[in-house]
Design a protein around this motif. Structure first.
Motif, PDB file in Angstrom:
ATOM      1  N   LYS A 281      -6.130 -28.156 101.455  1.00 31.03           N
ATOM      2  CA  LYS A 281      -5.995 -28.942 100.145  1.00 31.03           C
ATOM      3  C   LYS A 281      -5.936 -30.513 100.483  1.00 31.03           C
ATOM      4  O   LYS A 281      -5.388 -30.546 101.700  1.00 31.03           O
ATOM      5  N   VAL A 282      -6.057 -31.156  99.549  1.00 29.04           N
ATOM      6  CA  VAL A 282      -5.896 -32.729  99.645  1.00 29.04           C
ATOM      7  C   VAL A 282      -4.650 -33.072 100.159  1.00 29.04           C
ATOM      8  O   VAL A 282      -4.515 -33.821 100.891  1.00 29.04           O
TER       9      VAL A 282
ATOM     10  N   VAL B 121      -7.087 -37.644  92.182  1.00 35.20           N
ATOM     11  CA  VAL B 121      -7.286 -36.068  92.154  1.00 35.20           C
ATOM     12  C   VAL B 121      -5.624 -35.794  92.668  1.00 35.20           C
ATOM     13  O   VAL B 121      -4.873 -36.636  92.766  1.00 35.20           O
ATOM     14  N   ARG B 122      -5.476 -34.513  92.492  1.00 43.45           N
ATOM     15  CA  ARG B 122      -4.072 -34.049  92.814  1.00 43.45           C
ATOM     16  C   ARG B 122      -4.038 -33.404  93.997  1.00 43.45           C
ATOM     17  O   ARG B 122      -4.876 -32.873  94.603  1.00 43.45           O
TER      18      ARG B 122
ATOM     19  N   GLU C 280      -3.008 -30.531  95.062  1.00 40.35           N
ATOM     20  CA  GLU C 280      -3.305 -29.072  95.064  1.00 40.35           C
ATOM     21  C   GLU C 280      -4.791 -28.805  95.041  1.00 40.35           C
ATOM     22  O   GLU C 280      -5.294 -27.556  95.344  1.00 40.35           O
ATOM     23  N   GLU C 281      -5.451 -29.937  94.915  1.00 45.57           N
ATOM     24  CA  GLU C 281      -7.184 -29.492  94.924  1.00 45.57           C
ATOM     25  C   GLU C 281      -7.525 -29.452  96.261  1.00 45.57           C
ATOM     26  O   GLU C 281      -6.888 -29.712  97.254  1.00 45.57           O
ATOM     27  N   THR C 282      -8.627 -28.681  96.452  1.00 44.92           N
ATOM     28  CA  THR C 282      -9.331 -28.473  97.772  1.00 44.92           C
ATOM     29  C   THR C 282      -9.937 -29.889  98.312  1.00 44.92           C
ATOM     30  O   THR C 282     -10.690 -30.527  97.291  1.00 44.92           O
TER      31      THR C 282
ATOM     32  N   ASP D  69     -13.815 -29.808  96.920  1.00 43.26           N
ATOM     33  CA  ASP D  69     -13.897 -30.220  95.548  1.00 43.26           C
ATOM     34  C   ASP D  69     -13.550 -31.818  95.537  1.00 43.26           C
ATOM     35  O   ASP D  69     -14.374 -32.559  94.647  1.00 43.26           O
ATOM     36  N   ALA D  70     -12.708 -32.518  96.350  1.00 45.56           N
ATOM     37  CA  ALA D  70     -12.129 -33.878  96.397  1.00 45.56           C
ATOM     38  C   ALA D  70     -13.419 -34.624  96.842  1.00 45.56           C
ATOM     39  O   ALA D  70     -14.009 -35.753  96.430  1.00 45.56           O
TER      40      ALA D  70
END
Length: 142
Positions: free
Chosen positions: A5-6, A94-95, A97-99, A102-103
């Motif tokens: 996660k980010v 970005v948040r 909880e994003e992967t 994905d980021a």
């Protein structure tokens, strides 16, 4: 397989500025911390834009105004400009909880090297960057 996660990669020690920060101070912070960009925050720590080295360089380019500039900002002395007048908006964020993949895809798609990480109220909580020399963000490759 669980994706990273980010929030696992970001740094929470973020150098940032406010909209009234001077061009000179922005340039000084970029050099002092050896970073390529800074989030611009409002008075509630919400990300309202990002100032990058390329934003600064485009302003310094031989008197050529940036497209979309108001006439009064295009002719003013560089030292008089503020972060609000040179930042890129809207900020790509970005948040936590994003992967990470994905980021990384978002960074590639939007052509950015850093992503301010925000909470549910768009308040800055960290930063993620793919520039390895940047000590104020972690490296993420697409």
């Amino acid at each position: 397989m669980r994706h990273i996660k980010v929030g696992d990669l970001m740094t929470d020690e973020v150098v940032s500025v406010v909209p009234v920060t001077s061009f000179k101070e922005v340039a000084k912070l970029l050099a002092q911390y050896d970073i390529s960009g800074l989030p611009v925050l409002d008075d509630e720590d919400r990300v309202v834009g990002v100032v990058s080295e390329s934003d600064l360089l485009s302003r310094q380019a031989a008197g050529h105004p940036v497209p979309g500039d108001a006439p009064d900002t295009a002719t003013r002395d560089m030292a008089e400009l503020t972060a609000a007048e040179i930042m890129s908006v809207p900020a790509v964020t970005v948040r936590a909880e994003e992967t990470a993949p994905d980021a990384a895809r978002l960074m590639t798609r939007r052509g950015v090297e850093r992503l301010p990480v925000v909470d549910d109220e768009d308040r800055l909580v960290g930063i993620l960057t793919r520039r390895e020399r940047d000590p104020h963000g972690m490296s993420v490759e697409p």
